[in-house]
Scaffold this motif. Sequence first.
Motif, PDB file in Angstrom:
ATOM      1  N   ILE A   6      -4.529  -1.513   9.040  1.00  9.63           N
ATOM      2  CA  ILE A   6      -3.993  -0.532   9.987  1.00  9.63           C
ATOM      3  C   ILE A   6      -3.400  -1.233  11.206  1.00  9.63           C
ATOM      4  O   ILE A   6      -2.286  -0.929  11.633  1.00  9.63           O
ATOM      5  N   VAL A   7      -4.129  -2.199  11.755  1.00  9.06           N
ATOM      6  CA  VAL A   7      -3.657  -2.926  12.938  1.00  9.06           C
ATOM      7  C   VAL A   7      -2.377  -3.692  12.616  1.00  9.06           C
ATOM      8  O   VAL A   7      -1.422  -3.690  13.403  1.00  9.06           O
ATOM      9  N   LEU A  12       3.403  -4.268  13.286  1.00  7.64           N
ATOM     10  CA  LEU A  12       4.723  -4.438  12.672  1.00  7.64           C
ATOM     11  C   LEU A  12       5.658  -3.299  13.058  1.00  7.64           C
ATOM     12  O   LEU A  12       6.815  -3.530  13.432  1.00  7.64           O
ATOM     13  N   CYS A  13       5.164  -2.080  13.017  1.00 10.80           N
ATOM     14  CA  CYS A  13       5.975  -0.922  13.390  1.00 10.80           C
ATOM     15  C   CYS A  13       6.380  -1.003  14.854  1.00 10.80           C
ATOM     16  O   CYS A  13       7.544  -0.761  15.197  1.00 10.80           O
ATOM     17  N   GLY A  40       9.840   2.386   7.737  1.00  5.71           N
ATOM     18  CA  GLY A  40       9.141   2.142   6.472  1.00  5.71           C
ATOM     19  C   GLY A  40       7.689   1.764   6.684  1.00  5.71           C
ATOM     20  O   GLY A  40       6.797   2.247   5.977  1.00  5.71           O
ATOM     21  N   SER A  41       7.408   0.929   7.673  1.00  4.85           N
ATOM     22  CA  SER A  41       6.011   0.558   7.939  1.00  4.85           C
ATOM     23  C   SER A  41       5.253   1.723   8.562  1.00  4.85           C
ATOM     24  O   SER A  41       4.063   1.898   8.305  1.00  4.85           O
ATOM     25  N   TYR A 164       1.614  -9.524   9.337  1.00  9.81           N
ATOM     26  CA  TYR A 164       1.598 -10.384  10.518  1.00  9.81           C
ATOM     27  C   TYR A 164       2.748 -11.394  10.482  1.00  9.81           C
ATOM     28  O   TYR A 164       3.369 -11.683  11.498  1.00  9.81           O
ATOM     29  N   GLY A 165       3.058 -11.925   9.301  1.00 13.39           N
ATOM     30  CA  GLY A 165       4.179 -12.847   9.171  1.00 13.39           C
ATOM     31  C   GLY A 165       5.507 -12.160   9.452  1.00 13.39           C
ATOM     32  O   GLY A 165       6.382 -12.719  10.125  1.00 13.39           O
TER      33      GLY A 165
END
Length: 185
Positions: A6-7, A12-13, A40-41, A164-165
Amino acid sequence: MDLNLIVSRVLLCAVCLFSTVRTYQVHRAAAAGFLIHGVGSAYLLCVSSLTAEDGFRNLSTWSAIVTSVPLLAFAFFWLSGDQSTANMLLSAGILGAAALDSLNQEGRFMVSICIMAAASLSILVLSIFTGNWHGVLGSIALGTVALFKAERITIFHKEVASNYGLTAAFLAFDLALRSQQWDYV
């Protein structure tokens, strides 16, 4: 759903939507790429019943995967004056998105990895030649994510590490596009 997942999706969003706002004046294609990936995220975040594999079956997440990165590569090449390469990379993303119905799960996975790798390598080469080190770092991060998704490593949650990447790559691309805009305008 795992808290780390979730984090990572929220981060990313947030980075994608923040980068959309920051790059809107630099190049509209880059802003669209950030926006598509951010939406999308966010969609995957809202629909918690989807797993990483089920996300490929949905048109919105498939489009986010195969069109956002080519839109970023399009912006890099357009700002540098190479419109033919920009159009070629964008065409690859559009053809990948159009192939949703004709590919199985493994084919979709391979197309998304190939499109990410091609865009990443092209941005890497352009960034090296122009001396844009944020672009180099973003390309390396994106290439690592594509390589990591292709491998069958199960030490830690693959989607969390990929998120994260991608967050690091998109943040670096945001900085790279803003610095490249000042170099060429």
